[in-house]
Design a protein around this motif. Sequence first.
Motif, PDB file in Angstrom:
ATOM      1  N   GLN A 267       0.847  -1.193   0.000  1.00  0.00           N
ATOM      2  CA  GLN A 267       0.000   0.000   0.000  1.00  0.00           C
ATOM      3  C   GLN A 267       0.880   1.240   0.000  1.00  0.00           C
ATOM      4  OE1 GLN A 267      -3.772   0.412   2.340  1.00  0.00           O
ATOM      5  NE2 GLN A 267      -2.577   1.911   3.509  1.00  0.00           N
ATOM      6  N   PHE A 268       0.573   2.181  -0.907  1.00  0.00           N
ATOM      7  CA  PHE A 268       1.360   3.403  -1.054  1.00  0.00           C
ATOM      8  C   PHE A 268       0.449   4.630  -1.049  1.00  0.00           C
ATOM      9  CE2 PHE A 268       4.067   0.224  -3.100  1.00  0.00           C
ATOM     10  CZ  PHE A 268       5.319   0.513  -2.570  1.00  0.00           C
ATOM     11  N   GLY A 269       1.082   5.768  -0.766  1.00  0.00           N
ATOM     12  CA  GLY A 269       0.378   7.025  -0.965  1.00  0.00           C
ATOM     13  C   GLY A 269       0.185   7.320  -2.441  1.00  0.00           C
ATOM     14  N   TYR A 270       1.196   6.939  -3.244  1.00  0.00           N
ATOM     15  CA  TYR A 270       1.149   7.295  -4.673  1.00  0.00           C
ATOM     16  C   TYR A 270       1.948   6.280  -5.480  1.00  0.00           C
ATOM     17  CZ  TYR A 270       1.881  10.152  -8.927  1.00  0.00           C
ATOM     18  OH  TYR A 270       1.924  10.620 -10.217  1.00  0.00           O
ATOM     19  N   MET A 271       1.416   5.910  -6.617  1.00  0.00           N
ATOM     20  CA  MET A 271       2.114   5.073  -7.587  1.00  0.00           C
ATOM     21  C   MET A 271       1.753   5.537  -8.976  1.00  0.00           C
ATOM     22  SD  MET A 271       1.757   0.962  -8.415  1.00  0.00           S
ATOM     23  CE  MET A 271       2.424   0.402  -6.847  1.00  0.00           C
ATOM     24  N   THR A 272       2.735   5.575  -9.866  1.00  0.00           N
ATOM     25  CA  THR A 272       2.445   5.906 -11.263  1.00  0.00           C
ATOM     26  C   THR A 272       3.537   5.338 -12.153  1.00  0.00           C
ATOM     27  OG1 THR A 272       1.745   7.687 -12.741  1.00  0.00           O
ATOM     28  CG2 THR A 272       3.655   8.108 -11.365  1.00  0.00           C
ATOM     29  N   GLY A 273       3.249   5.293 -13.438  1.00  0.00           N
ATOM     30  CA  GLY A 273       4.221   4.817 -14.407  1.00  0.00           C
ATOM     31  C   GLY A 273       4.886   5.980 -15.114  1.00  0.00           C
ATOM     32  N   THR A 274       5.856   5.658 -15.950  1.00  0.00           N
ATOM     33  CA  THR A 274       6.730   6.678 -16.531  1.00  0.00           C
ATOM     34  C   THR A 274       5.972   7.789 -17.246  1.00  0.00           C
ATOM     35  OG1 THR A 274       8.376   4.957 -16.837  1.00  0.00           O
ATOM     36  CG2 THR A 274       8.741   7.022 -17.981  1.00  0.00           C
ATOM     37  N   ILE A 275       5.127   7.430 -18.228  1.00  0.00           N
ATOM     38  CA  ILE A 275       4.494   8.477 -19.031  1.00  0.00           C
ATOM     39  C   ILE A 275       3.475   9.275 -18.231  1.00  0.00           C
ATOM     40  CG2 ILE A 275       4.821   7.163 -21.163  1.00  0.00           C
ATOM     41  CD1 ILE A 275       1.800   6.590 -21.127  1.00  0.00           C
ATOM     42  N   HIS A 276       3.011   8.703 -17.127  1.00  0.00           N
ATOM     43  CA  HIS A 276       1.984   9.375 -16.328  1.00  0.00           C
ATOM     44  C   HIS A 276       2.568  10.330 -15.306  1.00  0.00           C
ATOM     45  CE1 HIS A 276      -0.689   6.702 -18.371  1.00  0.00           C
ATOM     46  NE2 HIS A 276      -0.076   5.651 -17.895  1.00  0.00           N
ATOM     47  N   MET A 277       3.872  10.612 -15.419  1.00  0.00           N
ATOM     48  CA  MET A 277       4.502  11.631 -14.584  1.00  0.00           C
ATOM     49  C   MET A 277       4.363  13.027 -15.191  1.00  0.00           C
ATOM     50  SD  MET A 277       7.961   9.582 -13.653  1.00  0.00           S
ATOM     51  CE  MET A 277       7.898   7.933 -12.955  1.00  0.00           C
ATOM     52  N   ILE A 326       5.958   5.207  -5.202  1.00  0.00           N
ATOM     53  CA  ILE A 326       6.807   4.344  -6.009  1.00  0.00           C
ATOM     54  C   ILE A 326       6.527   4.610  -7.485  1.00  0.00           C
ATOM     55  CG2 ILE A 326       5.131   2.449  -5.945  1.00  0.00           C
ATOM     56  CD1 ILE A 326       7.517   0.497  -5.991  1.00  0.00           C
ATOM     57  N   ALA A 327       7.597   4.652  -8.287  1.00  0.00           N
ATOM     58  CA  ALA A 327       7.482   4.775  -9.743  1.00  0.00           C
ATOM     59  C   ALA A 327       7.809   3.424 -10.358  1.00  0.00           C
ATOM     60  CB  ALA A 327       8.439   5.844 -10.256  1.00  0.00           C
ATOM     61  N   THR A 328       6.954   2.962 -11.265  1.00  0.00           N
ATOM     62  CA  THR A 328       7.074   1.592 -11.767  1.00  0.00           C
ATOM     63  C   THR A 328       7.616   1.494 -13.181  1.00  0.00           C
ATOM     64  OG1 THR A 328       4.771   1.652 -12.493  1.00  0.00           O
ATOM     65  CG2 THR A 328       5.204   0.820 -10.280  1.00  0.00           C
ATOM     66  N   ASN A 342      -5.054  -0.394  -3.176  1.00  0.00           N
ATOM     67  CA  ASN A 342      -3.747  -0.306  -2.538  1.00  0.00           C
ATOM     68  C   ASN A 342      -3.103   1.079  -2.609  1.00  0.00           C
ATOM     69  OD1 ASN A 342      -3.761  -2.964  -1.751  1.00  0.00           O
ATOM     70  ND2 ASN A 342      -2.679  -3.713  -3.564  1.00  0.00           N
ATOM     71  N   LEU A 343      -3.747   2.047  -3.252  1.00  0.00           N
ATOM     72  CA  LEU A 343      -3.137   3.370  -3.426  1.00  0.00           C
ATOM     73  C   LEU A 343      -4.075   4.461  -2.925  1.00  0.00           C
ATOM     74  CD1 LEU A 343      -1.817   2.985  -7.095  1.00  0.00           C
ATOM     75  CD2 LEU A 343      -0.639   2.367  -4.974  1.00  0.00           C
ATOM     76  N   LEU A 344      -3.494   5.466  -2.283  1.00  0.00           N
ATOM     77  CA  LEU A 344      -4.272   6.662  -1.937  1.00  0.00           C
ATOM     78  C   LEU A 344      -4.522   7.486  -3.182  1.00  0.00           C
ATOM     79  CD1 LEU A 344      -5.496   8.813  -0.059  1.00  0.00           C
ATOM     80  CD2 LEU A 344      -3.161   9.645   0.353  1.00  0.00           C
ATOM     81  N   PHE A 345      -3.454   7.738  -3.959  1.00  0.00           N
ATOM     82  CA  PHE A 345      -3.545   8.548  -5.170  1.00  0.00           C
ATOM     83  C   PHE A 345      -2.929   7.813  -6.354  1.00  0.00           C
ATOM     84  CE2 PHE A 345      -2.773  12.157  -2.012  1.00  0.00           C
ATOM     85  CZ  PHE A 345      -4.096  12.587  -1.990  1.00  0.00           C
ATOM     86  N   THR A 346      -3.448   8.106  -7.523  1.00  0.00           N
ATOM     87  CA  THR A 346      -2.722   7.827  -8.758  1.00  0.00           C
ATOM     88  C   THR A 346      -3.130   8.875  -9.782  1.00  0.00           C
ATOM     89  OG1 THR A 346      -1.935   6.085 -10.242  1.00  0.00           O
ATOM     90  CG2 THR A 346      -4.319   6.256  -9.948  1.00  0.00           C
ATOM     91  N   THR A 347      -2.312   9.051 -10.811  1.00  0.00           N
ATOM     92  CA  THR A 347      -2.620   9.988 -11.893  1.00  0.00           C
ATOM     93  C   THR A 347      -2.699   9.230 -13.203  1.00  0.00           C
ATOM     94  OG1 THR A 347      -0.237  10.478 -11.947  1.00  0.00           O
ATOM     95  CG2 THR A 347      -1.654  12.055 -10.855  1.00  0.00           C
ATOM     96  N   ASP A 348      -3.725   9.508 -13.955  1.00  0.00           N
ATOM     97  CA  ASP A 348      -3.903   8.844 -15.246  1.00  0.00           C
ATOM     98  C   ASP A 348      -4.980   9.590 -16.015  1.00  0.00           C
ATOM     99  OD1 ASP A 348      -3.957   6.915 -17.390  1.00  0.00           O
ATOM    100  OD2 ASP A 348      -3.319   5.378 -15.961  1.00  0.00           O
TER     101      ASP A 348
END
Length: 504
Positions: A267-277, A326-328, A342-348
């Motif tokens: 469980q994380f506060g934030y997770m995203t992938g490369t292009i979604h930064m 974490i960045a994946t 499992n995530l508080l936030f994500t961006t997409d």
Amino acid sequence: MKKAVLLKLLCIVIAAFLVLFLFAACTDSKEDEEKETTTVLGDDTSEDTGPSNVDENGYILDTVPTDTLNYDRTVTLLYWSDVEHEEFVSEKQTGEPVNDAIFLRNMAVEDRLGIDLGFISTPANSSNVAKWVTFVRTDIESGTRSFDLMGAYSLSIASTASNGLCYNLLDPDCEYLNFEMPWWPDRLITEATINDKLYFCSGDISANALYMMYVCYVNNSIVEDRNLPNVFELVDNNQWTYTKFLEMCEGIYEDKNGNGLKDVGDQFGYMTGTIHMDPWFYGSGALIVDKDTNGNLRMSPTFGGEKVIKTLEMLNRMLHDTNDGIATGSTVYHQNQFNNGNLLFTTDRARIAITKLTSEDLDFSIVPFCKYDEAQESFVTVMGNPFTLYGIPINAVADDLPMLSAVIEVYASESYRKLTPALYEITLKTKYVQNEDSARMYDIIRENLTFDLGRIFSSVLIGQTSFRNAVLNNTGGTWASTIRGYEKVLPKQLDKLITAYEAG
């Protein structure tokens, strides 16, 4: 004698009724007069029988005089066959709102202009930019003229323009295009116009422009369990900033898979992938390319500015020095991990609310991506690249230009009145959004779309991976050196782009 008395009494009664009637009428008249004199401006609901520039639903109408136009021919649109969400062709009404809106939009364009819309397609996504340009160039140079208009992946049309294969939409012969209308985003037209030339357009004309808006997804269950601030109130009170985002991510981490490692499945506060930064770069107000005071293209001072450097410092710390995020990399994990709770936030992109976030146990909200700080004037929404830009091929017959401009304008305005409401109001804001506040947030998200020529022309300039790589590889500390390298390369690439525009 009795008869005379009765007659007098009857006259008196009738006279009394007349007095009462007249008094009541005068009272009603006075009340009506008072009501009329106290009507609030804008609150008049009386029927307006005069001309109007809006339809029955309150949507603005275009100014194309279609009652006098009847072109009596087929107009063919070349579109990208690998489009991510259909926005061009619908064979029949099926009851699905977006499909039916496309069908009705196309039928309205045909009926209003007396044309038949024809469609041909070829691949043009991120893997097929060069193939698309080759297809267009071959058709033009051979004189085949198999299509009249083009609509494709944003970078493919931009590359087509940089190769001198698009017609200037600001040419006086394109007389029916009116870029002051609400279906054309101000920022796109402003930023994409170079030396008084505009080679492509987008907005409500592209359904994928709405699908591709970047948003921030919020797990309501974690917010409630951890007694975190209400994100809607943060937005409304101008407190939804990078700093607040990072604060809310602190302490969320749990080693849910029990392997003792910081990895996917925890469980994380934030997770995203490369292009979604990318929202972090644009959310700070930065651009790769902008214009100087004379309207000339330049490498934007914000590209290497203090806000980008500070943003990289914050992200590198959160993603690499703590367990808060974490960045994946290029592998997409964050969509399923958010869907699993499992995530508080994500961006997409907005579209994953439709395509990926399907768990019945997931309670989520949607808000704009946060601001750099409270002093920033507005939120900033960047779009994923797979939206459609439209244009006219350079070899268009001069006598056809008024007609082609009419088709684009009517196509866009009918999309604004039919397709956007179906997609935005019915689907994104209602069917897939779980609360009224999130629906309200969509309005803020859409109002703040940004466009960067450095991004749209990335395939012919310097790409768009530098910021992403600095985050992924924890190299924000060398950003100044990266910018110095671009200062040597980017101006030369911009000169080539300007030359291509001037030749068009």
